[in-house]
Write a protein that holds these residues in place. Sequence first.
Motif, mmCIF file in Angstrom:
data_model
loop_
_atom_site.group_PDB
_atom_site.id
_atom_site.type_symbol
_atom_site.label_atom_id
_atom_site.label_comp_id
_atom_site.label_asym_id
_atom_site.label_seq_id
_atom_site.Cartn_x
_atom_site.Cartn_y
_atom_site.Cartn_z
ATOM 1 N N LYS A 8 -65.016 -5.064 130.208
ATOM 2 C CA LYS A 8 -65.806 -6.268 130.549
ATOM 3 C C LYS A 8 -66.678 -5.988 131.769
ATOM 4 C CE LYS A 8 -62.908 -10.036 128.949
ATOM 5 N NZ LYS A 8 -61.532 -10.423 129.224
ATOM 6 N N VAL A 63 -56.045 -1.476 136.222
ATOM 7 C CA VAL A 63 -56.248 -2.627 135.337
ATOM 8 C C VAL A 63 -56.129 -2.145 133.894
ATOM 9 C CG1 VAL A 63 -57.766 -3.825 136.991
ATOM 10 C CG2 VAL A 63 -58.767 -2.307 135.260
ATOM 11 N N ASP A 64 -56.222 -3.060 132.946
ATOM 12 C CA ASP A 64 -56.185 -2.688 131.534
ATOM 13 C C ASP A 64 -57.598 -2.315 131.057
ATOM 14 O OD1 ASP A 64 -56.581 -5.522 132.129
ATOM 15 O OD2 ASP A 64 -56.946 -5.701 129.986
ATOM 16 N N ASP A 83 -55.306 -6.369 140.906
ATOM 17 C CA ASP A 83 -54.975 -6.578 139.491
ATOM 18 C C ASP A 83 -56.231 -7.007 138.715
ATOM 19 O OD1 ASP A 83 -55.395 -9.177 140.331
ATOM 20 O OD2 ASP A 83 -53.279 -9.704 140.364
ATOM 21 N N PRO A 84 -56.109 -7.220 137.391
ATOM 22 C CA PRO A 84 -57.301 -7.575 136.616
ATOM 23 C C PRO A 84 -58.016 -8.811 137.153
ATOM 24 C CG PRO A 84 -55.544 -6.951 135.123
ATOM 25 C CD PRO A 84 -54.940 -6.976 136.510
ATOM 26 N N SER A 85 -57.264 -9.819 137.550
ATOM 27 C CA SER A 85 -57.923 -11.049 137.993
ATOM 28 C C SER A 85 -58.744 -10.804 139.273
ATOM 29 C CB SER A 85 -56.864 -12.151 138.112
ATOM 30 O OG SER A 85 -56.943 -12.804 139.299
ATOM 31 N N GLU A 125 -64.647 3.852 135.875
ATOM 32 C CA GLU A 125 -63.281 3.454 136.273
ATOM 33 C C GLU A 125 -62.607 4.717 136.782
ATOM 34 O OE1 GLU A 125 -61.329 2.040 132.708
ATOM 35 O OE2 GLU A 125 -61.232 4.047 131.849
ATOM 36 N N ASP A 147 -59.365 -3.447 128.668
ATOM 37 C CA ASP A 147 -60.219 -4.587 128.338
ATOM 38 C C ASP A 147 -60.952 -5.113 129.580
ATOM 39 O OD1 ASP A 147 -61.187 -6.402 126.447
ATOM 40 O OD2 ASP A 147 -59.841 -7.960 127.216
ATOM 41 N N THR A 148 -60.216 -5.226 130.678
ATOM 42 C CA THR A 148 -60.829 -5.671 131.942
ATOM 43 C C THR A 148 -61.911 -4.696 132.374
ATOM 44 O OG1 THR A 148 -58.779 -6.726 132.655
ATOM 45 C CG2 THR A 148 -60.324 -6.131 134.394
ATOM 46 N N SER A 149 -61.599 -3.417 132.292
ATOM 47 C CA SER A 149 -62.546 -2.386 132.698
ATOM 48 C C SER A 149 -63.808 -2.450 131.823
ATOM 49 C CB SER A 149 -61.851 -1.033 132.517
ATOM 50 O OG SER A 149 -62.214 -0.160 133.526
ATOM 51 N N LEU A 179 -61.915 -8.712 138.342
ATOM 52 C CA LEU A 179 -62.956 -9.525 137.687
ATOM 53 C C LEU A 179 -63.624 -10.457 138.688
ATOM 54 C CD1 LEU A 179 -60.986 -10.384 134.424
ATOM 55 C CD2 LEU A 179 -63.057 -8.983 134.543
#
Length: 290
Positions: free
Chosen positions: A102, A95-96, A66-68, A116, A98-100, A71
């Motif tokens: 970052k 992931v979303d 997941d995003p967490s 991605e 925004d995460t990608s 990251l």
Amino acid sequence: MEVGFLGLGIMGKAMATNLLRHGFKVTVWNRTLSKCEELVQHGASIGETPATVVKKCKYTIAMLSDPSAALSVVFDKDGVLDHINGKGYVDMSTVDADTSSKISEAIKAKGGYFLEAPVSGSKKPAEDGQLVILAAGDKALYDEALPAFDILGKKSFFLGDVGNGAKMKLVVNMIMGSMMNAFSEGLTLAERSGLNPATLLDVLDLGAISNGMFKLKGPTMLQNSYSPAFPLKHQQKDMRLALALGDENAVSMPIAAAANEAFKKARSLGLGDLDFSAVHETYKAPDRSS
Ligand SMILES: NC(=O)C1=CN([C@@H]2O[C@H](COP(=O)(O)OP(=O)(O)OC[C@H]3O[C@@H](n4cnc5c(N)ncnc54)[C@H](OP(=O)(O)O)[C@@H]3O)[C@@H](O)[C@H]2O)C=CC1
Ligand SMILES: O=CCCC(=O)O
């Protein structure tokens, strides 16, 4: 070709094994390091940290929950950023955008290259090299990774800027999660109204809404069997991220919102580690309000 692979869960294990089987040299890392052992038996090397894997390989693939997690593996101590200068990083996790973004910005700032590449298709397609790859970001890295994608998948799309792959994947899974809820409701309605739900599966399969998911999941759902191919907690994560994308774009999504509630209910019942088809259980539970 030596590639790195971070994350040996249901998908990562199948994908890394496939690369090894097709002659790639693969260096693997997993948060729970013991999961690397099985891959070593297929010829993989182990990297002690994400940083050591990235240092050793021209590019590194990640398949994380997941995003967490995505990251953390990049930004934490001994993470991907430590040795990314001049190297490629291909994040295939869902992931979303925004995460990608970052992750992409941080990697580019350190002189690395980012793609991605989330996937459509589950455990069996991953084992069989039949995934659908939804890539976006650095086109040169996409071209470099294509030989690996050709082993992992049956079709790869290059969708342009970072974020487009993530969004495409979330839209697909939002539709899939909504369909799974309509399907579960239908199976329950058939059964409660005195029909044979197995006959419903046959009828569905012959009509305009016949599809691979009903065909694959229907028989096991009728046996209350939910061995995880796509864990329900990840499907709920995808519904949540898709709904956030709907918020950002002012798209009303009442069907997806209702489906998300059912997946949340299933998680609260302790079904999060089972297959996402276990949402069926929430429709079978007696309704105490009536
Ligand atoms: N299963 C499926 O059918 C599909 C899944 N996906 C997506 O692919 C991704 C992986 O899915 P899947 O393999 O099923 O998931 P799993 O839950 O089986 O595996 C998750 C992986 O992420 C790792 N991880 C979790 N948290 C962290 C963290 N904080 N730091 C480092 N590593 C972490 C786990 O490590 P550890 O072993 O230590 O727990 C494990 O390797 C998800 O984004 C999912 O949505 C996409 C298409 C299909
Ligand atoms: O993200 C998971 C997708 C599962 C599937 O496409 O069958």
